[in-house]
Design an enzyme around this catalytic site. Structure first.
Site, PDB file in Angstrom:
ATOM      1  N   THR A  94       5.911  -5.825   4.232  1.00 44.60           N
ATOM      2  CA  THR A  94       4.852  -5.070   4.904  1.00 44.60           C
ATOM      3  C   THR A  94       5.368  -4.709   6.285  1.00 44.60           C
ATOM      4  O   THR A  94       5.609  -5.601   7.114  1.00 44.60           O
ATOM      5  CB  THR A  94       3.577  -5.934   5.055  1.00 44.60           C
ATOM      6  OG1 THR A  94       3.161  -6.356   3.752  1.00 44.60           O
ATOM      7  CG2 THR A  94       2.468  -5.142   5.716  1.00 44.60           C
ATOM      8  N   LYS A 169      -1.314   0.262   2.240  1.00 42.68           N
ATOM      9  CA  LYS A 169      -1.452  -1.193   2.460  1.00 42.68           C
ATOM     10  C   LYS A 169      -2.234  -1.468   3.752  1.00 42.68           C
ATOM     11  O   LYS A 169      -3.156  -2.282   3.755  1.00 42.68           O
ATOM     12  CB  LYS A 169      -0.045  -1.801   2.515  1.00 42.68           C
ATOM     13  CG  LYS A 169       0.049  -3.177   3.114  1.00 42.68           C
ATOM     14  CD  LYS A 169      -0.002  -4.280   2.099  1.00 42.68           C
ATOM     15  CE  LYS A 169      -0.039  -5.628   2.795  1.00 42.68           C
ATOM     16  NZ  LYS A 169      -0.112  -6.736   1.913  1.00 42.68           N
ATOM     17  N   LYS A 244      -1.312  -9.815  11.397  1.00 41.80           N
ATOM     18  CA  LYS A 244      -0.147  -8.917  11.424  1.00 41.80           C
ATOM     19  C   LYS A 244      -0.519  -7.521  10.896  1.00 41.80           C
ATOM     20  O   LYS A 244      -0.187  -6.504  11.505  1.00 41.80           O
ATOM     21  CB  LYS A 244       0.975  -9.516  10.550  1.00 41.80           C
ATOM     22  CG  LYS A 244       2.143  -8.566  10.317  1.00 41.80           C
ATOM     23  CD  LYS A 244       3.134  -9.068   9.278  1.00 41.80           C
ATOM     24  CE  LYS A 244       4.112  -7.948   8.898  1.00 41.80           C
ATOM     25  NZ  LYS A 244       5.116  -8.341   7.928  1.00 41.80           N
TER      26      LYS A 244
HETATM   27  P1  NAD Z   1       9.117 -15.331   4.815  1.00 40.89           P
HETATM   28  O1  NAD Z   1       9.311 -15.412   6.278  1.00 40.89           O
HETATM   29  O2  NAD Z   1       8.755 -16.556   4.037  1.00 40.89           O
HETATM   30  O3  NAD Z   1      10.457 -14.730   4.122  1.00 40.89           O
HETATM   31  C1  NAD Z   1      11.300 -13.776   4.731  1.00 40.89           C
HETATM   32  C2  NAD Z   1      12.740 -14.147   4.370  1.00 40.89           C
HETATM   33  O4  NAD Z   1      13.615 -13.135   4.883  1.00 40.89           O
HETATM   34  C3  NAD Z   1      13.189 -15.480   5.002  1.00 40.89           C
HETATM   35  O5  NAD Z   1      13.655 -16.348   3.994  1.00 40.89           O
HETATM   36  C4  NAD Z   1      14.295 -15.074   5.977  1.00 40.89           C
HETATM   37  O6  NAD Z   1      15.335 -16.037   6.095  1.00 40.89           O
HETATM   38  C5  NAD Z   1      14.796 -13.792   5.319  1.00 40.89           C
HETATM   39  N1  NAD Z   1      15.510 -12.905   6.242  1.00 40.89           N
HETATM   40  C6  NAD Z   1      15.134 -12.506   7.480  1.00 40.89           C
HETATM   41  N2  NAD Z   1      16.076 -11.681   8.002  1.00 40.89           N
HETATM   42  C7  NAD Z   1      17.056 -11.564   7.065  1.00 40.89           C
HETATM   43  C8  NAD Z   1      18.297 -10.856   7.024  1.00 40.89           C
HETATM   44  N3  NAD Z   1      18.721 -10.127   8.057  1.00 40.89           N
HETATM   45  N4  NAD Z   1      19.055 -10.975   5.916  1.00 40.89           N
HETATM   46  C9  NAD Z   1      18.648 -11.741   4.859  1.00 40.89           C
HETATM   47  N5  NAD Z   1      17.487 -12.443   4.852  1.00 40.89           N
HETATM   48  C10 NAD Z   1      16.706 -12.352   5.944  1.00 40.89           C
HETATM   49  O7  NAD Z   1       8.040 -14.173   4.591  1.00 40.89           O
HETATM   50  P2  NAD Z   1       7.138 -13.925   3.270  1.00 40.89           P
HETATM   51  O8  NAD Z   1       5.854 -14.683   3.364  1.00 40.89           O
HETATM   52  O9  NAD Z   1       8.008 -14.055   2.065  1.00 40.89           O
HETATM   53  O10 NAD Z   1       6.740 -12.369   3.483  1.00 40.89           O
HETATM   54  C11 NAD Z   1       7.704 -11.340   3.292  1.00 40.89           C
HETATM   55  C12 NAD Z   1       7.003 -10.000   3.511  1.00 40.89           C
HETATM   56  O11 NAD Z   1       5.921  -9.878   2.565  1.00 40.89           O
HETATM   57  C13 NAD Z   1       6.382  -9.838   4.899  1.00 40.89           C
HETATM   58  O12 NAD Z   1       6.605  -8.520   5.336  1.00 40.89           O
HETATM   59  C14 NAD Z   1       4.905 -10.133   4.675  1.00 40.89           C
HETATM   60  O13 NAD Z   1       4.070  -9.482   5.602  1.00 40.89           O
HETATM   61  C15 NAD Z   1       4.703  -9.591   3.272  1.00 40.89           C
HETATM   62  N6  NAD Z   1       3.603 -10.220   2.509  1.00 40.89           N
HETATM   63  C16 NAD Z   1       3.473 -11.581   2.490  1.00 40.89           C
HETATM   64  C17 NAD Z   1       2.430 -12.166   1.762  1.00 40.89           C
HETATM   65  C18 NAD Z   1       2.252 -13.672   1.716  1.00 40.89           C
HETATM   66  O14 NAD Z   1       1.229 -14.140   1.209  1.00 40.89           O
HETATM   67  N7  NAD Z   1       3.206 -14.457   2.207  1.00 40.89           N
HETATM   68  C19 NAD Z   1       1.529 -11.343   1.061  1.00 40.89           C
HETATM   69  C20 NAD Z   1       1.703  -9.967   1.071  1.00 40.89           C
HETATM   70  C21 NAD Z   1       2.758  -9.411   1.801  1.00 40.89           C
END
Ligand code: NAD
Length: 297
Positions: A94, A169, A244
């Site tokens: 997102t 979204k 966010k």
């Molecule tokens: P998270 O922080 O758990 O996971 C993000 C991952 O990206 C981490 O493991 C981090 O190490 C990795 N990362 C960051 N920079 C990187 C890079 N340069 N190279 C490789 N890996 C890298 O976040 P999440 O909860 O999995 O959410 C991910 C996305 O999904 C976000 O944009 C969030 O807004 C969206 N989202 C999350 C949810 C939820 O319930 N968690 C629901 C809908 C949407």
């Protein structure tokens, strides 16, 4: 066999990548976190030493990263220079609409096929393969994007051209944040007026006040059995993520000149609730702020 690169194996990406592997694809996984990468390998993915290495043979590249800055950095410096010509590059994070459009333009210039495909549904839906994807991409690319997302999806909807998925979204989540606050205010007033909250639920959920936040996700415990309010607001959709998304909506409103006064109020209230230490509670817990009963959380 289809080869997919998956970058970003956090809370959401872990389950999504695992579902692609379960569907029989070769999934080359990379994450900056060794723990996240180990978990993906244990779930059937192949370990890559870098994003560039993950891309080597990939027909499809999927990113699931925390925010727009990370997407711009990973797409700009790693994916665009190394992806196979003609590859589908799908960002499921997102992020802000502007970043989504910017990276798509750059990807298209390189002969790649970009899509933004943010999701509705949390970690449980990611694990279960029942996410809803809102897709922004060229019409000609949509069938391939839909097929690539299928092992992770309950439903996939084509919202329009690049950036339209992110726009859908944040508009949806702004509406959700506003409606949840409205429902919580109504419960708080009902309580002050000595109206039994469950009697109010029975009436409003069958009257013109009905909406998803009330009928399906009731913030008052006891209204809807499956709602997080019955589990002390654990799990569900975190306040930090709602905060966010509302911030992204306000940034988009400011840039586009849209008047969204209720969205601004919702953003301020969720930012306040998060700052008070409730970011990890489900977003319906904001009821307790309206009631002046944070002590119950
Ligand atoms: P998270 O922080 O758990 O996971 C993000 C991952 O990206 C981490 O493991 C981090 O190490 C990795 N990362 C960051 N920079 C990187 C890079 N340069 N190279 C490789 N890996 C890298 O976040 P999440 O909860 O999995 O959410 C991910 C996305 O999904 C976000 O944009 C969030 O807004 C969206 N989202 C999350 C949810 C939820 O319930 N968690 C629901 C809908 C949407």
């Amino acid at each position: 066999m289809t080869s997919t690169a998956f970058i970003g194996l956090g809370n959401m990406g872990a389950g999504m990548a695992a579902n692609l592997a379960k569907a029989g694809q070769t999934v080359w996984a990379f994450d900056l976190s060794a723990t996240a990468l180990d978990r993906a390998v244990a779930a059937g993915c192949q370990r890559a030493a870098s994003t560039a290495q993950a891309l080597t043979d990939a027909d499809t590249v999927i990113t699931m990263l925390p925010a727009g800055a990370a997407v711009r950095a990973v797409w700009g410096s790693e994916i665009l220079p190394h992806a196979k010509p003609g590859a589908l590059i799908i960002d499921c994070s997102t992020i802000d609409v502007e970043s989504a459009r910017l990276v798509a333009v750059e990807a298209s210039k390189k002969g790649l096929r970009p899509a933004d495909a943010p999701v509705s549904g949390g970690i449980m839906a990611a694990d279960a393969g029942t996410l809803a994807f809102m897709v922004g991409c060229a019409d000609a690319d949509y069938p391939a994007v839909e097929a690539a997302l299928a092992p992770m999806a309950r439903v996939t909807i084509h919202a329009g051209q690049s950036g339209a998925g992110q726009a859908a979204k944040i508009c949806n989540n702004m509406l959700l944040g506003i409606s949840m606050i409205g429902v919580c205010e109504a419960f708080a007033l009902a309580e002050k007026l000595d109206l039994d909250p469950m009697r109010f639920f029975d009436i409003a959920s069958k009257s013109s006040g009905q909406c998803w936040s009330l009928n399906t996700y009731c913030p008052w415990p006891g209204g809807v059995e499956s709602a997080p309010s019955n589990r002390n607001y654990e799990g569900g959709f975190l306040t930090a993520l709602m905060s966010k998304d509302l911030k992204l909506a306000q940034e988009a409103a400011a840039k586009s000149g849209a008047a969204t006064p209720l969205g601004a109020q919702a953003q301020a209230l969720y930012a306040l609730f998060e700052a008070q230490g409730y970011g990890q509670k489900d977003f319906s817990a904001i009821l307790q702020l309206m009631r002046g009963r944070l002590v119950d959380l």
